[in-house]
Design an enzyme around this catalytic site. Structure first.
Site, PDB file in Angstrom:
ATOM      1  N   ARG A 173      -4.790  21.359 -36.466  1.00  0.00           N
ATOM      2  CA  ARG A 173      -4.234  22.721 -36.453  1.00  0.00           C
ATOM      3  C   ARG A 173      -3.203  22.957 -37.547  1.00  0.00           C
ATOM      4  O   ARG A 173      -2.804  24.099 -37.788  1.00  0.00           O
ATOM      5  CB  ARG A 173      -3.566  23.004 -35.103  1.00  0.00           C
ATOM      6  CG  ARG A 173      -4.536  23.077 -33.953  1.00  0.00           C
ATOM      7  CD  ARG A 173      -3.820  23.326 -32.626  1.00  0.00           C
ATOM      8  NE  ARG A 173      -4.814  23.555 -31.603  1.00  0.00           N
ATOM      9  CZ  ARG A 173      -5.346  24.737 -31.315  1.00  0.00           C
ATOM     10  NH1 ARG A 173      -4.947  25.804 -31.979  1.00  0.00           N
ATOM     11  NH2 ARG A 173      -6.265  24.860 -30.396  1.00  0.00           N
ATOM     12  N   TYR A 176      -3.446  25.701 -40.476  1.00  0.00           N
ATOM     13  CA  TYR A 176      -3.268  27.096 -40.059  1.00  0.00           C
ATOM     14  C   TYR A 176      -1.815  27.357 -39.669  1.00  0.00           C
ATOM     15  O   TYR A 176      -1.192  28.312 -40.142  1.00  0.00           O
ATOM     16  CB  TYR A 176      -4.196  27.414 -38.898  1.00  0.00           C
ATOM     17  CG  TYR A 176      -4.156  28.863 -38.480  1.00  0.00           C
ATOM     18  CD1 TYR A 176      -4.795  29.843 -39.236  1.00  0.00           C
ATOM     19  CD2 TYR A 176      -3.469  29.267 -37.340  1.00  0.00           C
ATOM     20  CE1 TYR A 176      -4.754  31.184 -38.857  1.00  0.00           C
ATOM     21  CE2 TYR A 176      -3.423  30.593 -36.959  1.00  0.00           C
ATOM     22  CZ  TYR A 176      -4.061  31.555 -37.718  1.00  0.00           C
ATOM     23  OH  TYR A 176      -4.009  32.875 -37.343  1.00  0.00           O
ATOM     24  N   ASP A 177      -1.285  26.503 -38.794  1.00  0.00           N
ATOM     25  CA  ASP A 177       0.072  26.727 -38.281  1.00  0.00           C
ATOM     26  C   ASP A 177       1.112  26.682 -39.400  1.00  0.00           C
ATOM     27  O   ASP A 177       1.947  27.586 -39.536  1.00  0.00           O
ATOM     28  CB  ASP A 177       0.420  25.662 -37.235  1.00  0.00           C
ATOM     29  CG  ASP A 177      -0.490  25.714 -36.017  1.00  0.00           C
ATOM     30  OD1 ASP A 177      -1.341  26.623 -35.955  1.00  0.00           O
ATOM     31  OD2 ASP A 177      -0.362  24.847 -35.141  1.00  0.00           O
ATOM     32  N   VAL A 218     -12.265  32.224 -27.547  1.00  0.00           N
ATOM     33  CA  VAL A 218     -12.690  32.103 -26.154  1.00  0.00           C
ATOM     34  C   VAL A 218     -13.536  33.278 -25.667  1.00  0.00           C
ATOM     35  O   VAL A 218     -14.599  33.078 -25.058  1.00  0.00           O
ATOM     36  CB  VAL A 218     -11.463  31.879 -25.226  1.00  0.00           C
ATOM     37  CG1 VAL A 218     -10.463  33.026 -25.302  1.00  0.00           C
ATOM     38  CG2 VAL A 218     -11.914  31.674 -23.788  1.00  0.00           C
ATOM     39  N   PHE A 222     -17.409  33.268 -24.515  1.00  0.00           N
ATOM     40  CA  PHE A 222     -17.803  33.607 -23.148  1.00  0.00           C
ATOM     41  C   PHE A 222     -18.912  34.660 -23.149  1.00  0.00           C
ATOM     42  O   PHE A 222     -19.883  34.564 -22.398  1.00  0.00           O
ATOM     43  CB  PHE A 222     -16.598  34.125 -22.363  1.00  0.00           C
ATOM     44  CG  PHE A 222     -15.670  33.050 -21.853  1.00  0.00           C
ATOM     45  CD1 PHE A 222     -15.949  31.707 -22.048  1.00  0.00           C
ATOM     46  CD2 PHE A 222     -14.515  33.387 -21.161  1.00  0.00           C
ATOM     47  CE1 PHE A 222     -15.098  30.716 -21.567  1.00  0.00           C
ATOM     48  CE2 PHE A 222     -13.664  32.404 -20.666  1.00  0.00           C
ATOM     49  CZ  PHE A 222     -13.951  31.070 -20.873  1.00  0.00           C
ATOM     50  N   PRO A 237      -7.729  20.405 -19.463  1.00  0.00           N
ATOM     51  CA  PRO A 237      -7.874  20.449 -18.006  1.00  0.00           C
ATOM     52  C   PRO A 237      -8.098  21.853 -17.447  1.00  0.00           C
ATOM     53  O   PRO A 237      -8.248  22.017 -16.241  1.00  0.00           O
ATOM     54  CB  PRO A 237      -6.543  19.876 -17.524  1.00  0.00           C
ATOM     55  CG  PRO A 237      -5.564  20.332 -18.568  1.00  0.00           C
ATOM     56  CD  PRO A 237      -6.311  20.271 -19.870  1.00  0.00           C
ATOM     57  N   ARG A 242      -2.407  31.546 -21.416  1.00  0.00           N
ATOM     58  CA  ARG A 242      -2.260  32.533 -22.480  1.00  0.00           C
ATOM     59  C   ARG A 242      -2.000  33.897 -21.836  1.00  0.00           C
ATOM     60  O   ARG A 242      -2.309  34.130 -20.661  1.00  0.00           O
ATOM     61  CB  ARG A 242      -3.536  32.633 -23.342  1.00  0.00           C
ATOM     62  CG  ARG A 242      -3.957  31.352 -24.046  1.00  0.00           C
ATOM     63  CD  ARG A 242      -3.008  31.009 -25.174  1.00  0.00           C
ATOM     64  NE  ARG A 242      -3.475  29.856 -25.931  1.00  0.00           N
ATOM     65  CZ  ARG A 242      -3.170  28.596 -25.659  1.00  0.00           C
ATOM     66  NH1 ARG A 242      -2.413  28.298 -24.606  1.00  0.00           N
ATOM     67  NH2 ARG A 242      -3.603  27.611 -26.421  1.00  0.00           N
ATOM     68  N   PRO A 309      -1.866  24.164 -27.944  1.00  0.00           N
ATOM     69  CA  PRO A 309      -0.682  24.546 -27.172  1.00  0.00           C
ATOM     70  C   PRO A 309      -1.025  24.790 -25.702  1.00  0.00           C
ATOM     71  O   PRO A 309      -2.058  25.381 -25.391  1.00  0.00           O
ATOM     72  CB  PRO A 309      -0.225  25.850 -27.855  1.00  0.00           C
ATOM     73  CG  PRO A 309      -0.782  25.757 -29.236  1.00  0.00           C
ATOM     74  CD  PRO A 309      -2.093  25.045 -29.102  1.00  0.00           C
ATOM     75  N   ARG A 312       1.326  30.001 -23.930  1.00  0.00           N
ATOM     76  CA  ARG A 312       1.540  31.002 -24.981  1.00  0.00           C
ATOM     77  C   ARG A 312       1.845  32.340 -24.301  1.00  0.00           C
ATOM     78  O   ARG A 312       0.989  32.921 -23.629  1.00  0.00           O
ATOM     79  CB  ARG A 312       0.298  31.135 -25.860  1.00  0.00           C
ATOM     80  CG  ARG A 312       0.445  32.113 -26.983  1.00  0.00           C
ATOM     81  CD  ARG A 312       1.351  31.604 -28.105  1.00  0.00           C
ATOM     82  NE  ARG A 312       0.670  30.645 -28.960  1.00  0.00           N
ATOM     83  CZ  ARG A 312       1.108  29.408 -29.153  1.00  0.00           C
ATOM     84  NH1 ARG A 312       2.203  28.971 -28.572  1.00  0.00           N
ATOM     85  NH2 ARG A 312       0.461  28.587 -29.946  1.00  0.00           N
TER      86      ARG A 312
END
Length: 348
Positions: A173, A176-177, A218, A222, A237, A242, A309, A312
């Site tokens: 990451r 980008y971060d 996401v 979906f 998990p 978010r 993360p 958020r």
């Protein structure tokens, strides 16, 4: 493809129509203007031009790729298009009042395999456009990301703009971060040393019609899985949380930064609630979307960046105080609209 709902553009227009006089007759350059959020921005400006402005606001849209169908949706006398890689220096003949740097590589699976390109967009793209802003004395807006906060500790949830972040400089990451962080540093440095009016925007999980099915975040994932009659995949998990902000509310927040942002300031734009787990999000979708849906909790795929993360959630006190920003669209309503749109526009 229909890129948005007309009612969403109307909602944004009605929320802003008494605040946009500063944009009448102005010229705006927007990098990444053919993307998800850039398309909304240009459509809203088109609505202002049609209904409010006696002298139109004109926009130069810069992008590496500009879909021909998007050009057809925009009035040609208001908009110009230029295919250009922002990591390369650009020469401009016209003067621009606003320069908005919205180009980037925001998809985790893509920036993991393209770290150098991701960093180049944030450093070179920002630097070249800031030099133009310095020369033209333009107002400069940098689209950063909530990802710059990394994985905040519990004391900083909701997360204020003053939080320094907990970000790894190495890993899947980091390009980008850290790229977004250097973009913010450049923006602030040009404000502090050259007196350029700069603002940085940190969006939090914005979603809505117009997200490409190849986005791989996401909600597009979906939607595609539902269309393919596959289970929704939640990465283990499944307890990572978010908050989600529907595109219309986010665009209103972005415009408020353009119009009312104080020089040198950074603003969170998103939603404060509900902060929900990935499993809970999938459950809300299953309950409210009238399709046969199963949910599987699975391991992270190999192409997904590590160190995701765990929480958020933005603190919006500064955006509310400085800008009068207050998102209103409920998560369930936004999800229904997004999935209704995606089921029509996505191809399996």
């Amino acid at each position: 493809m229909n890129f948005f709902y007309e009612e969403d553009i109307e909602y944004i227009y009605n929320s802003l129509k008494n605040k946009v006089t500063k944009l009448e007759g102005k010229k705006i350059l927007i990098s990444g203007g053919a993307g998800f959020l850039g398309t909304y921005f240009t459509e809203v400006i088109a609505k202002f031009n049609q209904r409010i402005f006696k002298k139109p606001c004109k926009i130069l849209i810069i992008d590496r790729f500009i879909d021909k169908s998007k050009k057809k949706n925009l009035q040609k006398n208001y908009f110009k298009f230029k295919i250009h890689d922002v990591t390369k220096e650009i020469k401009l003949k016209e003067k621009y009042d606003y320069i908005i740097h919205a180009a980037g590589i925001p998809t985790p699976s893509e920036y993991k395999i393209k770290p150098i390109q991701t960093l180049d967009v944030s450093y070179f793209g920002t630097r070249y456009l800031l030099e133009i802003a310095k020369k033209m004395r333009s107002k400069f807006i940098f689209f950063s990301s909530s990802e710059i906060y990394g994985d905040p500790d519990k004391k900083n949830i909701p997360t204020p703009e003053s939080y320094y972040g907990n970000v790894a400089s190495t890993g899947g990451r980091s390009a980008y971060d850290e790229g977004k962080r250097i973009g913010e540093t450049l923006s602030y440095s040009f404000f502090e040393h050259y007196g350029i009016h700069t603002n940085c925007i940190r969006p939090f999980n914005v979603f809505g019609p117009g997200m490409l099915q190849t986005d791989y975040r996401v909600l597009p994932n979906f939607a595609l899985n539902i269309l393919k009659k596959k289970p929704l995949r939640v990465f283990k998990p499944g307890t990572q949380t978010r908050t989600y902000c529907y595109s219309s509310d986010a665009i209103i927040g972005f415009f408020l930064v353009f119009l009312k942002g104080r020089p040198g300031e950074i603003y969170n734009i998103g939603n404060t609630k509900p902060e929900i787990t990935a499993v809970h999000l999938a459950g809300i979708i299953k309950k409210n979307i009238k399709r046969s849906i199963k949910i599987n909790v699975v391991k992270y795929p190999n192409d997904y960046p590590d160190k995701e993360p765990q929480r958020r959630c933005p603190d919006l006190n500064k955006s509310k105080t400085h800008l009068g920003y207050s998102p209103k669209i409920k998560l369930v309503d936004g999800l229904r609209k997004f999935f209704d749109w995606a089921f029509i526009n996505y191809k399996t």
